[in-house]
Design an enzyme around this catalytic site. Sequence first.
Site, mmCIF file in Angstrom:
data_model
loop_
_atom_site.group_PDB
_atom_site.id
_atom_site.type_symbol
_atom_site.label_atom_id
_atom_site.label_comp_id
_atom_site.label_asym_id
_atom_site.label_seq_id
_atom_site.Cartn_x
_atom_site.Cartn_y
_atom_site.Cartn_z
ATOM 1 N N VAL A 188 -24.757 4.470 36.558
ATOM 2 C CA VAL A 188 -24.116 5.384 35.606
ATOM 3 C C VAL A 188 -23.072 6.176 36.378
ATOM 4 O O VAL A 188 -23.196 6.391 37.592
ATOM 5 C CB VAL A 188 -25.125 6.341 34.937
ATOM 6 C CG1 VAL A 188 -26.007 5.578 33.958
ATOM 7 C CG2 VAL A 188 -25.959 7.082 35.972
ATOM 8 N N SER A 189 -22.017 6.624 35.662
ATOM 9 C CA SER A 189 -20.865 7.216 36.330
ATOM 10 C C SER A 189 -20.987 8.708 36.600
ATOM 11 O O SER A 189 -20.343 9.226 37.502
ATOM 12 C CB SER A 189 -19.600 6.961 35.497
ATOM 13 O OG SER A 189 -19.390 5.573 35.329
ATOM 14 N N THR A 190 -21.788 9.418 35.816
ATOM 15 C CA THR A 190 -21.878 10.867 35.976
ATOM 16 C C THR A 190 -23.319 11.320 36.157
ATOM 17 O O THR A 190 -24.262 10.608 35.806
ATOM 18 C CB THR A 190 -21.282 11.598 34.749
ATOM 19 O OG1 THR A 190 -22.127 11.366 33.616
ATOM 20 C CG2 THR A 190 -19.884 11.087 34.434
#
Length: 204
Positions: free
Chosen positions: A13-15
């Site tokens: 996941v990016s965040t």
Amino acid sequence: MIIKSKIAIYARVSTDEQTTEAQLHDLREYVDNRGWKNVREYIDEGISGSKDSRPGWNQVWDAIQKGQINTLVVHALDRLGRSLPHLVKIITTCIERNITLISFRENIDLSTSTGRMLAGLFSVLADYELSIIRERTRSGMRSAKARGSQIGKKPQYFNKRRATELRDLGWGQIRIARELGVGVGRVNQWVHEEYIPKDQRECG
């Protein structure tokens, strides 16, 4: 004895506000339904796919290079590559090493004929994307040249008068280059092609 982990799950996941739990739930259920054992999970949380270095993915890639994985399962292909050419590189490596790459969301399995066909399509699209980038770069350079802009690295100014003074003092090419902030090759060329020793200048 170390048992090599042949089945790998990769989730990202990016965040930091996101979590990999939803991805992992689907992927764990998928491998369980296939009856696969000896599964190892690799996770990157809060890390953008555009980054060159991702701790979890770096471990996956290292395991792939060492032949410790024969099946890689991801939730979606966009969890892997930072760009289409990068994704194609990963897919190509998997094919060359007989690694089955499975994408849960897109229902892609490289062990099937349909999966291999899609891999070929990705390769064509990646080549097309690179050709567009190259053409845009060439177009930009042509436009800049037409405007009179400097293309490429700006030539370094070489102070021949100062170089002559230093050479007369017995300085070597490397020291002169460092002092004047130019390349050693430029100084070497000047010494061999243009520099006239002080005693010869005085005789003249």
